[in-house]
Design an enzyme around this catalytic site. Sequence first.
Site, short mmCIF file in Angstrom:
data_model
loop_
_atom_site.label_atom_id
_atom_site.label_comp_id
_atom_site.label_asym_id
_atom_site.label_seq_id
_atom_site.Cartn_x
_atom_site.Cartn_y
_atom_site.Cartn_z
N ASP A 1 52.91 18.79 12.85
CA ASP A 1 51.47 19.01 12.93
C ASP A 1 50.91 18.77 14.32
OD1 ASP A 1 51.11 19.90 10.39
OD2 ASP A 1 50.49 17.98 9.55
N ASP B 1 46.20 7.89 8.03
CA ASP B 1 46.32 8.19 9.46
C ASP B 1 44.97 8.41 10.12
OD1 ASP B 1 49.08 8.02 9.34
OD2 ASP B 1 49.33 10.16 8.90
N SER C 1 53.56 10.02 1.95
CA SER C 1 52.63 10.73 2.82
C SER C 1 52.38 12.09 2.17
CB SER C 1 53.23 10.90 4.21
OG SER C 1 52.38 11.68 5.02
#
Length: 399
Positions: free
Chosen positions: A123, A14, A172
């Site tokens: 997040d 990311d 992830s």
Amino acid sequence: MTQKGILAFSGGLDTSVVVKYLQEEHDMDVITVTVDVGQCDDTKKIAAKAKKLGVKKHYNIDARKEFVKDYIFPSIKANALYQKKYCLATALARPLIAEKVLEIAKKEKVTSLAHGCSGKGNDQVRFDITLRSGSDLPIIAPIRDKNLDRETELKFANKHGIEIDAVAKRFSIDQNLWGRAIEGGVLEDPYNEPPDDAFIWVKTKNLPDKPAYLEIKFEQGIPVAVDGKKLESQKLIEYINKKAGDAGVGIVDHIEDRVVGIKSREVYETPAATCLIEAHSDLEKMVHTKHENKFKSIIDDEWAYLVYSGLWQDPLRADLDGFIEQSQKPVSGTVKLKMFKGSLRVVGRKSNNSLYSHEIATYGTESTFDQRLAKGFVELWGMQSTEANKLQKKRSTKT
């Protein structure tokens, strides 16, 4: 004036993609900041990757001691488990990382703040609220702003020669000293059992045939020693992570309610957090009155909810800290845990502040408890309940 953006940078998929988006679509010079909260990453490798991506400057900040003292220890005191399961490892780290980014942002006089969060996760809330609490600069979040999916990111990374490790292609991952979060891939089907190779902290095969024991000593709610050894806080957590993980303890697999309304399947490895929170909450039961324990459980749940929901900055969290801190004064003692093939239970506890009295509790001849006093107590205790039941029966017979 050249636009200058700053990004919390892990070196993963990311944030690597975000660097290129900031450079290409926003024509920005990019400054990256890696904050070490115990994720065990190779900081030199991350710095080299940042340089290869063309960032103008890279910072590495060691915040491990601060993470333990100001975030993990308060969470232990609060027995912090979101929805009774998740130890908040990622949630606790995000406001600290954002604060460190803000410190560098002011130093570098940047024009924009950036992060690599998606619009589906928690997040983004944690970063945005902390960044907005300390700055009026615009926030750029390309993954969210462009509605990017993981396959598109991987193609973009491949197109730009961004190296992505094999694990990141399958899952992830977010990791720090307090826990390891695993998402995506086959785990998106909540009926699929997580594959063994998803875990690196907790053993799932060839577990010992004999139980292992942990003895954790607390002083005013803070763990200070384990198995008779006084250890520096970070080393203590690492020690328990290893020992509990080797016993198969610390895997959490549950359906979680995200802030944005999505139900998600979450898998965590949290050996030390599982042991420390279990031991701490057990010790509290011994040294607090039942009224303190009942009320504190409400406070603890609210504290965990605030932190999970990205509201570390909310004044209520500090208000709750005041109560929790006061409650920890008697929470000193030692708790013994037994671990065997993935199971964990408390098998002993002791404290100079214990409200447990052997002379009162024993059924032996040395008991100082006068049982005759109980008769009147029981009658008064149940008076309203028994009268209500009698009245209800009278009503039912009339109808």
